[in-house]
Scaffold this motif. Structure first.
Motif, PDB file in Angstrom:
ATOM      1  N   ASN A 499       0.813  -1.221   0.000  1.00  0.00           N
ATOM      2  CA  ASN A 499       0.000   0.000   0.000  1.00  0.00           C
ATOM      3  C   ASN A 499       0.843   1.267   0.000  1.00  0.00           C
ATOM      4  O   ASN A 499       0.293   2.367  -0.087  1.00  0.00           O
ATOM      5  CB  ASN A 499      -0.929   0.013   1.225  1.00  0.00           C
ATOM      6  N   THR A 500       2.157   1.134   0.107  1.00  0.00           N
ATOM      7  CA  THR A 500       3.014   2.316   0.161  1.00  0.00           C
ATOM      8  C   THR A 500       3.646   2.589  -1.196  1.00  0.00           C
ATOM      9  O   THR A 500       3.741   1.699  -2.052  1.00  0.00           O
ATOM     10  CB  THR A 500       4.139   2.143   1.196  1.00  0.00           C
ATOM     11  N   ARG A 501       4.112   3.816  -1.374  1.00  0.00           N
ATOM     12  CA  ARG A 501       4.782   4.187  -2.620  1.00  0.00           C
ATOM     13  C   ARG A 501       6.092   3.430  -2.796  1.00  0.00           C
ATOM     14  O   ARG A 501       6.506   3.121  -3.907  1.00  0.00           O
ATOM     15  CB  ARG A 501       5.044   5.693  -2.664  1.00  0.00           C
ATOM     16  N   TRP A 502       6.744   3.131  -1.654  1.00  0.00           N
ATOM     17  CA  TRP A 502       8.084   2.542  -1.740  1.00  0.00           C
ATOM     18  C   TRP A 502       8.048   1.088  -2.187  1.00  0.00           C
ATOM     19  O   TRP A 502       9.038   0.579  -2.722  1.00  0.00           O
ATOM     20  CB  TRP A 502       8.802   2.686  -0.399  1.00  0.00           C
ATOM     21  N   TYR A 503       6.925   0.401  -2.003  1.00  0.00           N
ATOM     22  CA  TYR A 503       6.786  -0.960  -2.523  1.00  0.00           C
ATOM     23  C   TYR A 503       6.895  -0.926  -4.045  1.00  0.00           C
ATOM     24  O   TYR A 503       7.636  -1.723  -4.645  1.00  0.00           O
ATOM     25  CB  TYR A 503       5.434  -1.532  -2.098  1.00  0.00           C
ATOM     26  N   GLY A 504       6.171  -0.009  -4.668  1.00  0.00           N
ATOM     27  CA  GLY A 504       6.245   0.122  -6.122  1.00  0.00           C
ATOM     28  C   GLY A 504       7.620   0.556  -6.585  1.00  0.00           C
ATOM     29  O   GLY A 504       8.125   0.078  -7.611  1.00  0.00           O
ATOM     30  N   VAL A 505       8.252   1.463  -5.830  1.00  0.00           N
ATOM     31  CA  VAL A 505       9.590   1.934  -6.206  1.00  0.00           C
ATOM     32  C   VAL A 505      10.597   0.790  -6.118  1.00  0.00           C
ATOM     33  O   VAL A 505      11.405   0.573  -7.032  1.00  0.00           O
ATOM     34  CB  VAL A 505      10.023   3.103  -5.298  1.00  0.00           C
ATOM     35  N   ALA A 506      10.554   0.046  -5.013  1.00  0.00           N
ATOM     36  CA  ALA A 506      11.518  -1.039  -4.814  1.00  0.00           C
ATOM     37  C   ALA A 506      11.362  -2.120  -5.879  1.00  0.00           C
ATOM     38  O   ALA A 506      12.355  -2.620  -6.427  1.00  0.00           O
ATOM     39  CB  ALA A 506      11.341  -1.641  -3.416  1.00  0.00           C
ATOM     40  N   ARG A 529       4.184  -4.391 -10.592  1.00  0.00           N
ATOM     41  CA  ARG A 529       3.901  -3.940  -9.230  1.00  0.00           C
ATOM     42  C   ARG A 529       4.129  -2.442  -9.073  1.00  0.00           C
ATOM     43  O   ARG A 529       3.486  -1.792  -8.251  1.00  0.00           O
ATOM     44  CB  ARG A 529       4.772  -4.707  -8.234  1.00  0.00           C
ATOM     45  N   GLY A 530       5.056  -1.907  -9.850  1.00  0.00           N
ATOM     46  CA  GLY A 530       5.247  -0.459  -9.851  1.00  0.00           C
ATOM     47  C   GLY A 530       4.352   0.228 -10.853  1.00  0.00           C
ATOM     48  O   GLY A 530       3.778   1.280 -10.574  1.00  0.00           O
ATOM     49  N   ALA A 531       4.186  -0.398 -12.030  1.00  0.00           N
ATOM     50  CA  ALA A 531       3.401   0.230 -13.096  1.00  0.00           C
ATOM     51  C   ALA A 531       1.958   0.426 -12.701  1.00  0.00           C
ATOM     52  O   ALA A 531       1.343   1.464 -12.999  1.00  0.00           O
ATOM     53  CB  ALA A 531       3.494  -0.625 -14.359  1.00  0.00           C
ATOM     54  N   HIS A 532       1.380  -0.540 -12.018  1.00  0.00           N
ATOM     55  CA  HIS A 532      -0.048  -0.494 -11.704  1.00  0.00           C
ATOM     56  C   HIS A 532      -0.330  -0.074 -10.262  1.00  0.00           C
ATOM     57  O   HIS A 532      -1.476  -0.164  -9.811  1.00  0.00           O
ATOM     58  CB  HIS A 532      -0.684  -1.857 -11.979  1.00  0.00           C
ATOM     59  N   SER A 533       0.680   0.386  -9.565  1.00  0.00           N
ATOM     60  CA  SER A 533       0.487   0.820  -8.178  1.00  0.00           C
ATOM     61  C   SER A 533      -0.117   2.223  -8.133  1.00  0.00           C
ATOM     62  O   SER A 533       0.429   3.159  -8.705  1.00  0.00           O
ATOM     63  CB  SER A 533       1.827   0.810  -7.436  1.00  0.00           C
TER      64      SER A 533
END
Length: 750
Positions: A499-506, A529-533
């Protein structure tokens, strides 16, 4: 441009990250107790016949008051857009976002506007504003108050551009205390500039008499002329004289001691106006003089008193030094002169109280979402740690909104305050250095950051200092592919909350690093996971979609690749990010997609734009540049521009050689591209292009389907498929199905 993506006809303008918009986008309401200045209203109406009106005079000349009366008059412009500026508007993105928002409210449709193209404002943003003004048939008057506050050279150059290209039916009014560094001489020579200065703004005798009469003051003719001589018609001086003279029995005698100078104003406001207030009101005024704008809830929090609403209401009706900033009388400010004198009195009388007041203001503003001003007050309070935490919590939101200049300004202010060793300052500064391509500074900052003790979750919700360092090293990859992959893996291990921005970034960082390493299955699994976050920043979503498109193309999934490339461009379109060097991978992916569809001319136009954009900041992460050079080099060869293809691939080779380890997959990509170049040089690659139908059939030939099955799926006859197959064999120089498929893959068609 050559790229084709879906565009909405008009999108609403995004509000800035946080600001008191209603206070900035509305002129002060006209007040019945003001002296009517019909003469100035007529002058302003005449001035509006020229494209630009400059209203320039020192403080206290009633510039804003005169304009407000004109707007409220029968002769005032029908359609207006008002913007009051403050120091934060030295950020070009913020300045033009506020101007565009005001114009949008006035009825100008500014299609797709988001001022994120801060690196190329003149081509990415201002043309949209100008086009929006041009399409408003009734015309629009843009009024910019306190223009002297904006000192940034870039902002002045952009205003010059707007004025130079101003539509015929549009009018700009600049209200300022000093002449701006615009090309005023050119405007004067061309008869395009109207000027209203101190001489015109000064009160004449009739207006001065009217002002005094409104306070019940009557002077002899001699005293009236003496007062005019001493004040030189300066409205602020006359107004203060009127306040001083009200109720005096020695009015004529008092005039002989009145000087009307700035020094007198300070003395007068301190000794007469402030001292005549009750202790409660005086303390309120001194306390609230530390903020530029205030509301009753803010006042109650800062002063610690629950009488603020009543005091504001009383001051509004009895004291012209309080200026309402919205129609609902929710936000106010003091007259600039009055506020300055009150602050001076506070500094002299209660210097120990100032830091506490700024601290309270910072806390309330922060809790209510006014981040910009909260940071200013935290720094003024000496709470640099609090300011650093606020900046760290907000930097990504601002960068993602195109307000990177604002964040850079905060970092400079934090360093100037002595917060250079603060972990939050170091974290924000590290991100900004990486995003700006300042590699040496980034490395030094990351070294400092790594040496700090782990403080747990950071204000921007990164799990830890370790996570922040891993994210930066894994995302930008300045240390090479091996370290990039290791850092990205560690970041993904630490940032597990989807649910966080950093999950998509990582996961985007790890997906990209996996692609560089040749692990396409991992890349194609992680990048979505980043593209659709929904939580991921726009810059990360562009990167994720773009790398997903490159990965899918390499896996032969061309339909999916094309869709991913289009999705990357949709994010760019929606956020008006075309001018940001950090998003060039979108042009890489989309250009490759166009080439795969046989649109080679469009592809080269798209790729050329992306390369030119990337070269604006050569210090940025090297990987997007490498990917772009490889793709563009291959497409240039296919398009028949062999010298350009050779040049691009040679440049890519030089970049690849910088890293001795972990580059097998990148070297393989370079070798494949160079093979295509050699075949073209040997005359083995024909220059005749395939049709869209031939490309469809070529892709089907790469599957186990028979020609009859292909014909059935494409709803054509087997003979038609055979005809197209023979044609594409001829164009590719192929002698068999397998050879055609091999050549198609080399040409990015499969």
């Amino acid at each position: 441009m050559g790229y084709e993506v879906r565009r909405d006809a008009a999108k609403p303008i995004r509000r800035p990250v946080d600001f008191m918009l209603e206070a900035k986008l509305r002129p002060p309401p006209a007040r019945p107790e003001w002296v009517t200045r019909s003469r100035l209203v007529d002058e302003l109406e005449t001035a509006s016949q020229r494209p630009v009106t400059l209203i320039a005079a020192p403080a206290g000349y009633g510039k804003t008051t005169a304009v407000t009366q004109w707007l409220a008059s029968a002769s005032g412009p029908a359609t207006t857009a008002w913007v009051s500026l403050d120091t934060a508007d030295n950020d070009p993105v913020r300045l033009w976002t506020h101007i565009a928002t005001a114009l949008d409210r006035a009825g100008c449709v500014i299609a797709g506007f988001v001022a994120a193209g801060s690196h190329d404002m003149l081509t990415a943003v201002l043309p949209k504003i100008i086009a929006g003004m041009a399409e408003l048939a009734s015309g629009v008057t843009l009024l910019i108050d306190d223009f002297h506050i904006v000192r940034a050279t870039a902002c002045h150059a952009q205003m010059d551009f707007l004025i130079k290209h101003l539509p015929e039916q549009a009018h700009v009014v600049l209200i300022t205390r000093a002449d701006p560094t615009l090309r005023l001489g050119r405007l004067r020579a061309a008869g395009q500039l109207s000027e209203i200065r101190a001489d015109e703004l000064a009160f004449d005798v009739a207006e001065a008499v009217s002002l005094l009469a409104s306070d019940g003051v009557t002077l002899s003719t001699e005293s009236m002329w003496e007062l005019m001589r001493r004040t030189e018609g300066w409205p602020a001086g006359l107004y203060l004289a009127a306040l001083s003279l009200a109720g005096r029995t020695d009015a004529n005698d008092f005039i002989h001691h009145f000087t009307g100078t700035n020094r007198f104003i300070g003395d007068y406001l301190t000794e007469e106006v402030l001292s005549r207030q009750s202790e409660e009101v005086r303390n309120f005024i001194l306390d609230m003089s530390i903020v530029q704008r205030f509301s009753a809830p803010l006042c109650e929090y800062v002063t610690g008193e629950r009488k603020s609403a009543r005091i504001l209401r009383d001051l509004q009706y009895t004291n012209l030094f309080l200026i309402p900033l919205d129609a609902q009388d929710h936000w106010f400010r003091f007259h600039h002169l009055f506020g300055a004198v009150a602050r001076n009195a506070l500094e002299i009388e209660q210097p120990d109280r100032i830091a506490m007041l700024h601290g309270r203001a910072a806390k309330w503003l922060s809790e209510n979402g006014y981040v910009d001003v909260a940071i200013e007050h935290a720094l003024a309070a000496g709470n640099s740690d609090d300011a650093a935490a606020l900046v760290q919590a907000s930097w990504m939101q601002y960068v993602d909104s195109g307000l990177g200049s604002t964040v850079h300004g905060w970092v400079r202010a934090l360093r100037a305050s002595g917060a250079t060793e603060n972990v939050n300052t170091l974290a924000t500064a590290s991100w900004m250095a990486a995003l700006s391509g300042e590699i040496d500074e980034m490395q030094q900052l990351l070294k400092q950051l790594s040496s700090t003790s782990n403080h747990g979750m950071l204000p921007d919700e990164a799990q830890s200092v370790e996570s922040t360092v891993a994210l930066i090293r894994g995302l930008f990859g300045f240390d090479g592919p091996v370290e990039m992959l290791a850092a990205a893996r560690r970041a993904a291990e630490l940032e597990t909350d989807g649910n966080t921005r950093w999950y998509g970034v990582a996961n985007t960082a790890l997906g990209h690093a996996s692609y560089v390493a040749g692990d396409l299955s991992t890349a194609v699994d992680l990048l979505p996971r980043g593209a659709h976050s929904e939580a991921a920043p726009a810059l990360i979503r562009v990167l994720a979609f773009s790398m997903l498109a490159l990965t899918q193309a390499e896996l032969g999934q061309h339909d999916r690749s094309r869709k991913s490339a289009e999705q990357a461009m949709e994010v760019v379109e929606t956020r008006s990010m075309h001018a940001l060097p950090q998003i060039t991978l979108a042009f890489t992916a989309f250009g490759q997609s166009q080439a795969a569809s046989g649109k080679l001319e469009d592809a080269m136009t798209t790729l050329d734009h992306g390369l030119a954009l990337r070269r604006k900041l050569p210090g940025l992460s090297p990987w997007p540049t490498m990917h772009h050079l490889l793709v563009m080099g291959r497409v240039a060869v296919i398009a028949g521009d062999l010298p350009l293809g050779r040049q691009l691939l040679d440049e890519a080779a030089a970049m690849i050689r910088r890293y001795p380890q972990g580059m097998a997959a990148m070297i393989a990509r370079l070798d494949a591209a160079r093979k295509g170049l050699r075949e073209s040089q040997n005359g083995e690659l024909r220059t005749e292009h395939l049709t869209a139908r031939e490309i469809d059939i070529l892709r089907k030939l790469a599957t186990p389907q028979s020609l009859s099955q292909i014909a059935s799926e494409l709803y054509v006859s087997p003979n038609t498929v055979k005809t197209h197959t023979l044609s594409l064999y001829r164009k590719l120089g192929a002698r068999s199905r397998s050879e055609a498929v091999t050549i198609g893959r080399q040409r990015l068609l499969i």
